[in-house]
Enzyme design. Sequence first.
Site, PDB file in Angstrom:
ATOM      1  N   GLY A 247       0.773  -1.241   0.000  1.00  8.53           N
ATOM      2  CA  GLY A 247       0.000   0.000   0.000  1.00  8.53           C
ATOM      3  C   GLY A 247       0.796   1.279   0.000  1.00  8.53           C
ATOM      4  N   PRO A 290       4.649  -4.858  -0.897  1.00 13.21           N
ATOM      5  CA  PRO A 290       4.307  -3.797  -1.837  1.00 13.21           C
ATOM      6  C   PRO A 290       4.199  -4.329  -3.268  1.00 13.21           C
ATOM      7  CG  PRO A 290       6.629  -3.682  -1.249  1.00 13.21           C
ATOM      8  CD  PRO A 290       6.059  -4.847  -0.501  1.00 13.21           C
ATOM      9  N   GLY A 291       3.330  -3.731  -4.050  1.00 15.46           N
ATOM     10  CA  GLY A 291       3.253  -4.046  -5.474  1.00 15.46           C
ATOM     11  C   GLY A 291       3.545  -2.793  -6.272  1.00 15.46           C
ATOM     12  N   ARG A 292       2.640  -1.826  -6.134  1.00 11.89           N
ATOM     13  CA  ARG A 292       2.721  -0.564  -6.875  1.00 11.89           C
ATOM     14  C   ARG A 292       4.069   0.136  -6.698  1.00 11.89           C
ATOM     15  NH1 ARG A 292      -1.955   2.542  -7.314  1.00 11.89           N
ATOM     16  NH2 ARG A 292      -2.725   1.281  -5.598  1.00 11.89           N
ATOM     17  N   ARG A 329      -7.252   2.825 -14.940  1.00 15.56           N
ATOM     18  CA  ARG A 329      -7.164   3.554 -13.673  1.00 15.56           C
ATOM     19  C   ARG A 329      -7.810   4.947 -13.714  1.00 15.56           C
ATOM     20  NH1 ARG A 329      -3.363   4.853 -11.110  1.00 15.56           N
ATOM     21  NH2 ARG A 329      -4.019   4.063  -9.103  1.00 15.56           N
ATOM     22  N   TYR A 333     -10.717   5.002 -11.045  1.00 13.04           N
ATOM     23  CA  TYR A 333     -10.393   5.660  -9.756  1.00 13.04           C
ATOM     24  C   TYR A 333     -10.170   7.161  -9.891  1.00 13.04           C
ATOM     25  CZ  TYR A 333      -8.682   0.814  -9.198  1.00 13.04           C
ATOM     26  OH  TYR A 333      -8.526  -0.541  -9.212  1.00 13.04           O
ATOM     27  N   CYS A 360     -15.142   3.561 -27.472  1.00 16.09           N
ATOM     28  CA  CYS A 360     -16.447   4.187 -27.678  1.00 16.09           C
ATOM     29  C   CYS A 360     -17.088   4.492 -26.340  1.00 16.09           C
ATOM     30  CB  CYS A 360     -17.326   3.270 -28.490  1.00 16.09           C
ATOM     31  SG  CYS A 360     -17.305   3.773 -30.183  1.00 16.09           S
TER      32      CYS A 360
END
Length: 434
Positions: A247, A290-292, A329, A333, A360
Amino acid sequence: MITSPWPVNIDRDTEGRVSVGGILVEDLLAEYGSPLLVTDEDDFRARCRAYRHAFRGATIAYASKAWCTTGVLQIADEEGLWIDVVSGGELQTTQHAGVPMEHVVFHGNNKSVDEIEHAVDCGVARIVADSIEELHRIEAIGAERSQQVTCWLRITPGIDAHTHEYVRTGHDDSKFGFSIALGLAEEAITVALGLDHVEVVGIHAHIGSQIFGTDPLVANVDTLIGLLASWRTAHGITLTEMNVGGGMGIRYTHEDHPVGVGRYGDAVKSALEAACGRLGYPEVALFVEPGRALIGPSTVTLYTVGTVKKLPGLRTWVSVDGGMSDNIRPALYQAEHEVILANRNGSDTMVPMTVVGKHCESGDLVRERAPLPEDIAPGDILAVAATGAYTASMASNYNQLTRPAAVLVSDGESRLLMRRETMGDVLSRDISLR
Ligand code: LLP
């Protein structure tokens, strides 16, 4: 040198031509086509190392949901990280990458019996039990094999991470885990202690994503150690592992100001030491996932401008050759990723423009009010920052667009991570009735 939120090896020459890892973006597009994901290998490796250094003594697991592709997993593994997976598919990709299963943690709020069986049979290090039903499922699978399954319990600590509603997970009214406040954590440990084939060795809590300060993470540590200490008193058990999730926030634009990895590491480690000291709790093995923060800023997306529509008194619409199918994203978000012109120096007059994709749908946004040179034109290349996390992994074939290729660049060399999808790939699972 263009500073963060861009990868460390991004550069711009006097003619305004951007390169990543020593290769001009126009050359990358000429070789691999547009749009294209470009990952700066050294930047990704440096972030893995920075996390290991900042959280010295802890195990860092790469949250593969951010981008679960073989090459990325292999680099994380080479950098000494474990891998966190949340589905049978992520697990199989991790196996495909050759990651040792004793370095894999398996999460998920609704794992199927097949997925749990596969995880047990391939010997993942920890399964994170998320519900009472799941504890019983794991027990049955362990019993069939006459083996104990090593587990953590996913705890919902009741902490609000003050982030987007869709990426908050630590509050009580959540689909994830056992809430402390609602008594589910107590029920879970009581049930687990009565099971013969479930061995609980620790707890886990991920409270949310894109967290900019250290307070929520410190609160998480305090709550989890408090819970472990209360179980020691109530149940006479001393669990020795604790995973505080991921996070940690990153910069998507120059307006984002997350704290650096060093401060996250210091805050979590000192909170852990202090809480254990206060409660007389013995040392626990710390895990962070962590990833992001690892893959996000290492990667940029390159698009080619197709049309520029100037509506006097209203705005300028710039359409590119991808959009919400390769990066959902902004639509999902309201996320903002920095955008720059990457193939030349534009005019000095910068105008806020709406950069959109080719889908579209009006919500198909790349960036609202991106300051871009007034003379932007079809054929120009745009680079979009920090697209390594939750873009390729959340990509779709909306409007039957094929998914972009991804390349790894380092020292003037490029290597494919993912080839561009073809219409043949897309149609291969589409069955004709004729
Ligand atoms: N551990 C668990 C159990 C998680 O659920 C997550 C993210 C992580 C670790 C890694 O979180 P990170 O360090 O990457 O923030 N699609 C959203 C993010 C969803 C995050 C889901 N869980 C986005 O694009 O912002």
